[in-house]
Design a protein around this motif. Structure first.
Motif, short mmCIF file in Angstrom:
data_model
loop_
_atom_site.label_atom_id
_atom_site.label_comp_id
_atom_site.label_asym_id
_atom_site.label_seq_id
_atom_site.Cartn_x
_atom_site.Cartn_y
_atom_site.Cartn_z
N PRO A 63 23.66 52.39 52.58
CA PRO A 63 24.31 51.18 53.12
C PRO A 63 23.98 49.92 52.33
O PRO A 63 24.85 49.07 52.12
CB PRO A 63 23.75 51.11 54.55
N LEU A 64 22.72 49.79 51.90
CA LEU A 64 22.35 48.60 51.11
C LEU A 64 23.06 48.60 49.77
O LEU A 64 23.51 47.53 49.29
CB LEU A 64 20.83 48.57 50.91
N MET A 65 23.18 49.78 49.14
CA MET A 65 23.87 49.84 47.86
C MET A 65 25.36 49.55 48.04
O MET A 65 26.00 48.92 47.18
CB MET A 65 23.66 51.21 47.21
N ARG A 66 25.93 50.03 49.16
CA ARG A 66 27.33 49.69 49.43
C ARG A 66 27.50 48.18 49.64
O ARG A 66 28.49 47.59 49.21
CB ARG A 66 27.81 50.44 50.68
N PHE A 67 26.52 47.58 50.33
CA PHE A 67 26.57 46.14 50.56
C PHE A 67 26.56 45.37 49.23
O PHE A 67 27.35 44.45 49.01
CB PHE A 67 25.39 45.71 51.43
N ILE A 68 25.64 45.80 48.35
CA ILE A 68 25.57 45.15 47.04
C ILE A 68 26.86 45.40 46.26
O ILE A 68 27.39 44.52 45.58
CB ILE A 68 24.34 45.65 46.26
N GLY A 69 27.36 46.65 46.37
CA GLY A 69 28.62 46.96 45.69
C GLY A 69 29.77 46.15 46.24
O GLY A 69 30.66 45.73 45.48
N ASN A 70 29.76 45.89 47.54
CA ASN A 70 30.84 45.09 48.13
C ASN A 70 30.78 43.63 47.70
O ASN A 70 31.81 42.96 47.60
CB ASN A 70 30.77 45.18 49.66
N ILE A 71 29.55 43.15 47.46
CA ILE A 71 29.42 41.79 46.91
C ILE A 71 30.13 41.72 45.56
O ILE A 71 30.90 40.78 45.28
CB ILE A 71 27.94 41.40 46.78
N GLY A 72 29.86 42.72 44.72
CA GLY A 72 30.56 42.78 43.43
C GLY A 72 32.05 42.93 43.61
O GLY A 72 32.85 42.34 42.86
N TYR A 73 32.43 43.73 44.63
CA TYR A 73 33.86 43.94 44.92
C TYR A 73 34.53 42.62 45.27
O TYR A 73 35.66 42.33 44.82
CB TYR A 73 33.98 44.94 46.06
N VAL A 74 33.85 41.76 46.06
CA VAL A 74 34.42 40.46 46.43
C VAL A 74 34.61 39.58 45.21
O VAL A 74 35.67 38.96 45.00
CB VAL A 74 33.50 39.75 47.46
N PHE A 75 33.59 39.52 44.36
CA PHE A 75 33.69 38.70 43.15
C PHE A 75 34.81 39.22 42.23
O PHE A 75 35.56 38.43 41.64
CB PHE A 75 32.35 38.69 42.39
N VAL A 76 34.89 40.55 42.10
CA VAL A 76 35.94 41.13 41.26
C VAL A 76 37.33 40.77 41.82
O VAL A 76 38.24 40.41 41.07
CB VAL A 76 35.77 42.66 41.16
N SER A 77 37.48 40.86 43.13
CA SER A 77 38.78 40.57 43.74
C SER A 77 39.17 39.11 43.54
O SER A 77 40.33 38.81 43.20
CB SER A 77 38.73 40.89 45.25
N VAL A 78 38.19 38.22 43.75
CA VAL A 78 38.47 36.79 43.60
C VAL A 78 38.79 36.44 42.15
O VAL A 78 39.83 35.82 41.84
CB VAL A 78 37.29 35.94 44.11
N VAL A 79 37.90 36.84 41.25
CA VAL A 79 38.11 36.52 39.82
C VAL A 79 39.36 37.23 39.30
O VAL A 79 40.14 36.67 38.54
CB VAL A 79 36.88 36.91 39.00
N GLY A 80 39.54 38.49 39.72
CA GLY A 80 40.73 39.23 39.30
C GLY A 80 42.01 38.57 39.76
O GLY A 80 43.00 38.52 39.03
N GLY A 81 42.01 38.06 41.02
CA GLY A 81 43.20 37.36 41.52
C GLY A 81 43.51 36.12 40.72
O GLY A 81 44.68 35.81 40.42
N ILE A 82 42.44 35.39 40.35
CA ILE A 82 42.64 34.18 39.53
C ILE A 82 43.23 34.55 38.18
O ILE A 82 44.16 33.89 37.67
CB ILE A 82 41.30 33.44 39.35
#
Length: 629
Positions: A292-311
């Motif tokens: 779960p902690l690794m998924r949480f960290i992975g989701n943080i990266g997922y959020v940044f990727v989604s935001v930067v990717g959208g830009i």
């Protein structure tokens, strides 16, 4: 004890929560490199098959990796078509159609890749299963053959459970690793490299964002795994104590009930069970929280990727299909890293198991038989000990210059206190141990010049500790003689006074004895071993207090039958009740590994020495008991 192993793919996996073996204490090999080098030598005959496994694993993984990128092409084309329609509607122009032909072609191509990936994955698993099982088969065969060549002192000096653990548990550990972890290692490495390459090919900026989450994942994983190892050690220790208590209460069930110990036993069990619960809960929680902690960290990266990717999409520097593909790659990024970390522990444990097996394979074997080993076709039963010198350790000699001369057909009784060396003398006679000096001959032939199998078939043994195997009574009696007829088995049973009780059993001679033969009495077990000796019809008999577990009346009957059996045969009788060996042709009195007196019963009593003291003490003790009553 077997343990159920599962992973998220449904195959067998090592225990320890979602992270497998990562959080568990790992047994390490003393010589990892040397063991690994020797272990890989077992794969030499399968170089071609391993090459096939490597190629198919790479192709299967590569086809899976490029899938998201190709899927992104279809997504991009669909997105471009929708945007084109939207712009056309805004400008009141005819709307262009979506290129479904292109999208369909891409999807069919993607489907073909996935099918090919599955086919190569199947080939990889099939070939690796064959290689793994053949390797383990070879190891099992070598261990089995080695155990048959090891001397008796190897088994006497080690707990049987420890030997079985090497032959069963360690072998199972190696089998699991070969079946799963090796292919998983290849796919994890290829997946990690492939995902990194695909991410950088799409956007170096997004790839850097994902990789920056890696150190945080490693810190969290290693920190929790280190703590969970302590909890797992406590769990294993508590489990061992609880198992010991349960086994002790189960095997001593009658004693527990006889002394009314049930409540105390249950209370102690509850206490141990509570400790196991606490240790197990902590271990499983610590191990289970990693994912779960690794998924949480992975989701943080997922959020940044989604935001930067959208830009980046809005700026036109990257297509939306590539962002979709990148998000999939980002989600796949931590999985091979976790698998590789898990494999590091698995390979340590596997090499420790392999090292334990190799230690067994390297143990010193029995001294090989001479090139022209002899066989005594018709033994007369003459046995001679000439200046025999023996000790279980060279520094601690038990027998020094022992000389015995036994004529054919004589009954030799061996008496003495516990630890005097009576059983040792018999073990030397059957060549279970090698002499430090001197020699033993049978019919004038040195036993080292005889084939071991032929030598031991000359002897028939009835021991105080009965040994029967899981099978029918008929098979147990016929154990010492191949192709024995039904009539011969029955005659042997009648001679041993066991035929009557066998026929009173529900299935008679077809009655199945359980693993410890506890479904018949101790005395009945003894009668069956005596019947087995009757049927074997050996030239030389070895009787180790053979009637100690039967009642007085049956003992008298067996003594009569034994007298008939011993006629014309050389007999070695280890006796504790001296009244049973008064008619022996020769009595050997042993103490501290040395024959201190020898002669007939009458001669030894007249000497008024050690034997006379032993003999008189038995009757004096009995008289005192009678007076006390």
């Amino acid at each position: 004890m077997s343990m159920q192993r599962n992973n998220n793919q449904g195959g067998p996996m090592r225990p320890g929560g979602p992270m497998g073996a990562l959080g568990r204490p790992v047994e390490k090999a003393k010589d990892f490199k040397g063991t690994l080098r020797r272990f890989t030598g077992y794969f030499a005959p399968y170089k071609f098959q391993l090459a096939v496994v490597l190629v198919t694993a790479i192709l299967s993984t590569v086809f899976m990796i490029v899938g998201p990128k190709i899927m992104g092409m279809a997504t991009t084309k669909l997105f471009e078509g929708l945007i084109g329609k939207y712009k056309a509607l805004m400008m009141h122009q005819p709307a262009p159609g979506i290129d479904f032909t292109y999208i369909g072609t891409v999807l069919l191509f993607l489907l073909g890749l996935y099918v090919l990936s599955s086919i190569f994955g199947y080939i990889q698993q099939y070939v690796m299963a064959s290689v793994g099982q053949r390797t383990v088969y070879r190891l099992r065969k070598e261990v089995d053959e080695k155990l048959s060549r090891l001397p008796l002192k190897y088994f006497d000096g080690r707990p049987h459970g420890e030997i079985l653990s090497r032959a069963v548990n360690d072998m199972d550990n190696i089998s699991t690793t070969l079946q799963q972890s090796l292919t998983q290692l290849i796919t994890s490495v290829v997946t990690l490299v492939g995902v990194i390459v695909m991410m950088f090919s799409i956007s170096w900026l997004l790839a850097v964002i994902v990789i920056l989450t890696l150190p945080l994942s490693l810190v969290v994983t290693m920190g929790i795994a280190k703590r969970s190892q302590t909890y797992f050690r406590d769990q294993q220790r508590s489990l061992g104590i609880l198992n010991g208590h349960v086994e002790e209460m189960y095997t001593g069930h009658k004693i527990v009930k006889s002394f009314g110990y049930e409540k105390k036993s249950l209370a102690h069990f509850a206490e141990l069970n509570e400790k196991l619960y606490e240790a197990g809960w902590r271990a499983q929680f610590a191990s289970g929280i990693i994912m779960p902690l690794m998924r949480f960290i992975g989701n943080i990266g997922y959020v940044f990727v989604s935001v930067v990717g959208g830009i980046l999409v809005t700026q036109g520097t990257i297509s939306i299909g590539d962002v979709q593909a990148f998000i999939q790659y980002a989600q796949q990024f931590t999985q091979p890293i976790t698998q590789l970390a898990n494999f590091a522990n698995v390979i340590q444990s596997t090499m420790a198991s392999a090292e334990r097996i190799f230690e067994l394979l390297d143990e010193q074997e029995e001294i090989p038989e001479v090139a022209e080993a002899k066989v005594i076709e018709s033994s007369q039963g003459a046995v001679t000990f000439e200046h025999v010198r023996f000790g279980y350790n060279e520094d601690s000699i038990l027998m020094e210059d022992m000389n015995i001369n036994v004529q054919p057909g004589q009954m030799i009784a061996i008496v003495g206190p516990t630890g005097a060396g009576k059983t040792t003398l018999v073990n030397l006679l059957m060549r279970f141990y090698e002499l430090n000096g001197g020699r033993i001959t049978v019919d004038g032939v040195d036993i080292t010049e005889l084939k071991r199998g032929a030598l031991r078939r000359t002897f028939g043994m009835v021991l105080q500790d009965t040994w029967l195997f899981n099978g029918t009574i008929r098979d147990n009696i016929a154990y010492g003689r191949d192709n024995a007829s039904e009539e011969e088995i029955v005659q042997a049973s009648k001679a041993a006074y066991s035929d009557h009780f066998i026929r009173t059993l529900p299935d008679g001679y077809d009655t199945i004895l359980n693993e410890e033969a506890t479904n018949i009495s101790q005395g009945q077990r003894q009668l069956l071993t005596i019947a087995r000796a009757f049927l074997a019809d050996p030239e030389i008999l070895i009787l180790d207090e053979a009637t100690s577990s039967v009642d007085t009346r049956t003992e008298m009957q067996i003594q009569t039958a034994m007298s008939e059996l011993m006629k014309g045969r050389t007999s070695f009788v280890i006796a504790h009740r001296l009244s049973t060996i008064r008619d022996a042709d020769l009595i050997l009195v042993m103490n501290h590994g040395t024959i201190i007196e020898q002669g007939t019963h009458k001669e030894l009593l007249e000497q008024n020495g050690f034997y006379a003291d032993l003999y008189n003490s038995q009757f004096t003790g009995r008289a005192l008991q009678e007076e006390a009553v």
